[in-house]
Design a protein around this motif. Structure first.
Motif, PDB file in Angstrom:
ATOM      1  N   ASP A  54     -10.268  -0.811  -5.365  1.00 40.56           N
ATOM      2  CA  ASP A  54      -9.024   0.134  -5.347  1.00 40.56           C
ATOM      3  C   ASP A  54      -8.911   0.646  -3.935  1.00 40.56           C
ATOM      4  O   ASP A  54     -10.014   0.736  -3.176  1.00 40.56           O
ATOM      5  CB  ASP A  54      -9.430   1.385  -6.370  1.00 40.56           C
ATOM      6  CG  ASP A  54      -9.195   0.798  -7.841  1.00 40.56           C
ATOM      7  OD1 ASP A  54      -8.686  -0.177  -8.062  1.00 40.56           O
ATOM      8  OD2 ASP A  54      -9.847   1.497  -8.726  1.00 40.56           O
ATOM      9  N   GLN A  55      -7.975   1.194  -3.409  1.00 35.04           N
ATOM     10  CA  GLN A  55      -7.699   1.735  -2.177  1.00 35.04           C
ATOM     11  C   GLN A  55      -8.669   3.027  -1.942  1.00 35.04           C
ATOM     12  O   GLN A  55      -8.929   3.663  -2.944  1.00 35.04           O
ATOM     13  CB  GLN A  55      -6.471   2.072  -1.848  1.00 35.04           C
ATOM     14  CG  GLN A  55      -5.572   1.130  -1.378  1.00 35.04           C
ATOM     15  CD  GLN A  55      -4.294   1.379  -0.681  1.00 35.04           C
ATOM     16  OE1 GLN A  55      -3.757   2.593  -0.934  1.00 35.04           O
ATOM     17  NE2 GLN A  55      -3.775   0.699   0.358  1.00 35.04           N
ATOM     18  N   TYR A 112      -9.213  -1.953   2.482  1.00 34.31           N
ATOM     19  CA  TYR A 112      -8.847  -1.273   1.406  1.00 34.31           C
ATOM     20  C   TYR A 112      -8.681   0.298   1.187  1.00 34.31           C
ATOM     21  O   TYR A 112      -8.792   0.893   0.793  1.00 34.31           O
ATOM     22  CB  TYR A 112      -9.188  -1.519  -0.080  1.00 34.31           C
ATOM     23  CG  TYR A 112      -9.546  -3.068  -0.129  1.00 34.31           C
ATOM     24  CD1 TYR A 112      -8.157  -3.643  -0.505  1.00 34.31           C
ATOM     25  CD2 TYR A 112     -10.662  -3.716   0.108  1.00 34.31           C
ATOM     26  CE1 TYR A 112      -8.465  -5.114  -0.509  1.00 34.31           C
ATOM     27  CE2 TYR A 112     -10.783  -5.044  -0.083  1.00 34.31           C
ATOM     28  CZ  TYR A 112      -9.639  -5.833  -0.245  1.00 34.31           C
ATOM     29  OH  TYR A 112      -9.783  -7.111  -0.339  1.00 34.31           O
ATOM     30  N   ARG A 152      -8.577  -1.381   8.477  1.00 34.43           N
ATOM     31  CA  ARG A 152      -8.493  -0.503   7.476  1.00 34.43           C
ATOM     32  C   ARG A 152      -7.893  -1.197   6.299  1.00 34.43           C
ATOM     33  O   ARG A 152      -8.193  -1.078   4.853  1.00 34.43           O
ATOM     34  CB  ARG A 152      -7.503   0.766   7.595  1.00 34.43           C
ATOM     35  CG  ARG A 152      -8.313   1.577   8.695  1.00 34.43           C
ATOM     36  CD  ARG A 152      -7.673   3.105   8.968  1.00 34.43           C
ATOM     37  NE  ARG A 152      -6.209   2.933   9.408  1.00 34.43           N
ATOM     38  CZ  ARG A 152      -5.936   2.981  10.584  1.00 34.43           C
ATOM     39  NH1 ARG A 152      -6.871   3.091  11.403  1.00 34.43           N
ATOM     40  NH2 ARG A 152      -4.704   2.655  10.825  1.00 34.43           N
ATOM     41  N   SER A 203      -6.420   3.665   2.376  1.00 34.39           N
ATOM     42  CA  SER A 203      -5.013   4.152   2.244  1.00 34.39           C
ATOM     43  C   SER A 203      -4.707   4.368   3.977  1.00 34.39           C
ATOM     44  O   SER A 203      -5.107   5.266   4.464  1.00 34.39           O
ATOM     45  CB  SER A 203      -4.877   5.251   1.367  1.00 34.39           C
ATOM     46  OG  SER A 203      -3.700   5.594   1.617  1.00 34.39           O
TER      47      SER A 203
END
Length: 665
Positions: free
Chosen positions: A334-335, A514, A510, A516
């Motif tokens: 997940d981010q 991952y 980045r 944001s």
């Protein structure tokens, strides 16, 4: 053999690489079993500070306590022990004891029977029970015994003899030991100093020596960062802006570049410093980074296949990944949303900050504020102030840049073509540089610079909230501006630091970690500059050995410390052991030039060097002072390992950064 096609960028177009390979390639893979497991050739001391489990479990080959003479390799092997059997640490070695009261009689100790010199001395009644053994055999000039080790050094195919790195042996003691060993050994045995002091003392004795630097030259494998990875092998003969590197790749490079996007693993065919930015990034990404001699040739047949790399301190293994492994290890997480507090508007001086203020002002400034509060003796932290994240956010929104950043995600050319992405990010940073700047903030920055710092030359340094995250360091991705002397240029420097958040390398790092993109922010630290005469980086542990928790690793260059972190020229590399108070030189400086300020305040290459004729940058005393400073700084931050940037100017130690050392392996 099923092969997954790989997307690459050729002449601006995405193409599938050919799935065809000649039959000879398949035959090669069948013969090799599609598995390589190689041991390293690394030069290390044969007498480690900790003994490997089971090292003394072997039944001794000989019942003798010692031999008075080694007449053959068979004699040596009969009493030599080998820690880490069948690994590059497998240096066969035997201890020796020289009794100066008995006309320098030498005992080659059966090291399969006795762990330490003292065990032999006590067992043979050469010293009485309960007597102090340490000082009389290691520290005193008039000592009765000289104790050391003879080892077989595979990298140079020679025996060497050595003393413990903390041994304060005089020239007379070294000459006596050299004569005793060589008079009673079947072939010539050079002396291997284990500390700066031992090198200095023995330099003009006229005896044969082998230095640690010479042993390191013959390495075939070096684990700069250990770990496991599953990824598609991508051999890159020439890295330029047309090469698309995926975050699911294990890349193979002929030489280490100055920057890379995040990948699954890094294999290079040329050794480098463990404190290069690439290795710092690799540790932040928690991926293996290893040197393997001729890797680009060795793994040529594996190009574009998915492989599993397992690299530990002493060996590596590379094998085809199974479908089950691919399914399990190719998942994207997940981010990550980096923490930030945008409520604080006030510009603050370093003395006002604590480590907890990192979410407002950036960890670079906050950590220096914490060190100032702790009053670490013997160091100077240059004064400065920080512009909080709030003002960057306001600047971006006031100029409509947030809408432009959001539009990138729907631009397929931007997303998939690195050359287009690089061009648009460069254009974006140019727009940031030209954009209007808040008048009130401009006045406040200039006022703070003139009142707090006296209008003196400053560095404007970057500090993003996406740095020093648990699995991503962000080190080396953003820009700092050195030696700013004028008010207008100070504001330009702040905008340049803000804009560096959108450098191509930073953006891609980045993406592949991952993080944001809409939740990253930049602060700016304005700090008095340091015209370093010597500089570098130090780590409060041995980066080569994760189990060695007490050592301090120091990398040093002449001039400004940028020479260390950008992997430009091999620095002097030192390991300090606080238990023995010893300084071990791992590599000598190979600098051809140094960075220094010119008359305009810019960092320029210069031929001036501070290294002495033996290519030493630091003195023994300076190395010890730096190491003890690093240990004190580690204590400030809860004894968590630290990555520290330092400089020396006019004999004083300056600390310009302390950040967590990310080592997840």
């Amino acid at each position: 053999m099923i092969r997954t096609p790989k997307l690459s960028n050729t002449s601006g177009h995405n193409r599938y690489r050919s799935c065809f390979r000649p039959a000879a390639s398949i035959l090669f893979l069948l013969i090799s079993g599609v598995l390589i497991s190689l041991n390293a050739q690394m030069s290390r001391k044969p007498s480690p500070t900790r003994e490997p489990a089971g090292a003394m479990d072997k039944r001794p080959d000989s019942k003798k306590n010692s031999l008075l003479k080694i007449t053959s390799r068979e004699d040596f092997d009969s009493i030599a022990r080998v820690y880490h059997q069948n690994t590059p640490y497998a240096l066969p070695h035997t201890m020796f004891v020289i009794d100066r009261r008995s006309k320098n009689k030498i005992y080659f100790v059966n090291s399969q029977r006795f762990r330490f010199h003292k065990d032999f001395l006590l067992a043979t009644y050469l010293v009485p029970r309960g007597a102090d053994v340490f000082k009389p055999i290691y520290l005193e000039d008039g000592r009765r015994f000289i104790v050391g080790t003879v080892a077989w050094q595979k990298p140079v195919e020679k025996f060497t003899w050595e003393l413990w790195e903390g041994d304060l042996a005089t020239p007379e003691i070294i000459k006596t030991a050299n004569a005793a060993v060589n008079d009673h050994f079947y072939e010539k045995v050079p002396y291997k100093p284990n500390s700066i002091r031992q090198e200095d003392v023995s330099e003009n004795l006229g005896i044969d020596r082998i230095l640690q630097d010479e042993l390191n030259k013959n390495q075939e494998y070096l684990a700069l960062n250990t770990g496991k990875a599953v990824g598609r092998i991508h051999i890159i003969d020439k890295l330029d802006d047309t090469v698309e590197i995926g975050d699911n790749e294990i890349i193979v490079l002929k030489e280490l570049p100055q920057s890379l996007p995040p990948v699954r693993g890094i294999i290079v065919a040329k050794p480098s410093s463990p404190l290069s930015h690439i290795n710092i990034l690799a540790k932040g990404w928690n991926v293996p980074n290893v040197y393997i001699k001729d890797a680009d040739k060795l793994f040529r047949e594996y190009d574009t296949f998915v492989y599993e790399l397992n690299a530990d301190l002493t060996k590596y293994e590379i094998k085809r990944a199974s479908l089950e492994t691919i399914k399990q290890d190719f998942k994207s997480p997940d981010q990550v949303v980096p923490p930030v507090d945008l409520a604080v508007k006030r510009i603050a001086g370093l003395r006002e900050m604590r480590a907890k203020d990192g979410i407002r002002y950036g960890s670079k400034a906050a950590n220096q504020g914490e060190m100032i509060r702790s009053r670490v003796p013997g160091i100077i932290i240059p004064d400065g102030f920080s512009i909080p994240y709030y003002w960057y956010d306001k600047f971006i929104k006031d100029n409509g840049f947030d809408d432009k950043m959001a539009a990138w995600q729907d631009d397929l050319e931007f997303v998939h073509n690195p050359r287009v992405r690089r061009q648009k990010l460069e254009q974006f940073r140019a727009e940031i540089q030209k954009a209007p700047f808040d008048d009130a903030l401009r006045a406040e920055i200039i006022k703070q610079w003139r009142t707090q710092l006296g209008g003196r030359p400053v560095f404007v340094r970057s500090s993003s909230n996406s740095e020093d995250l648990p699995n991503f360091s962000g080190a080396g991705l953003y820009s700092s501006v050195p030696n700013v002397r004028e008010a207008d240029k100070l504001i330009d420097a702040v905008k340049k630091v803000w804009g560096s958040l959108w450098k191509f390398e930073a953006y891609d790092a980045r993406v592949r970690n991952y993080i944001s993109q809409k939740d990253v922010y930049m602060s700016a630290l304005v700090q008095l500059g340091v015209d370093m005469q010597k500089g570098g980086v130090m780590i409060t542990k041995d980066p080569f050995d994760k189990e060695s928790k007490d050592n301090v690793y120091i990398s040093a260059v002449c001039g400004h410390n940028s020479k260390v972190v950008d992997n430009s020229g091999l620095p002097e590399q030192i390991l300090f052991n606080p238990r023995s108070n010893s300084v071990i030189v791992m590599t000598l400086s190979q600098q051809e030039s140094a960075l220094a300020f010119d008359e305009n305040g810019d960092l320029k290459e210069t031929t001036d060097k501070c290294a002495n004729t033996r290519k030493r940058v630091l003195t023994d005393l300076q190395a010890r002072e730096l190491a003890r400073t690093a240990i004190r700084i580690r204590g400030i931050f809860g004894k968590k390992e630290q990555d520290i940037e330092w400089g020396i100017m006019n004999g004083r130690i300056y600390i310009v950064q302390a950040r967590p050392y990310i080592d997840k392996n």
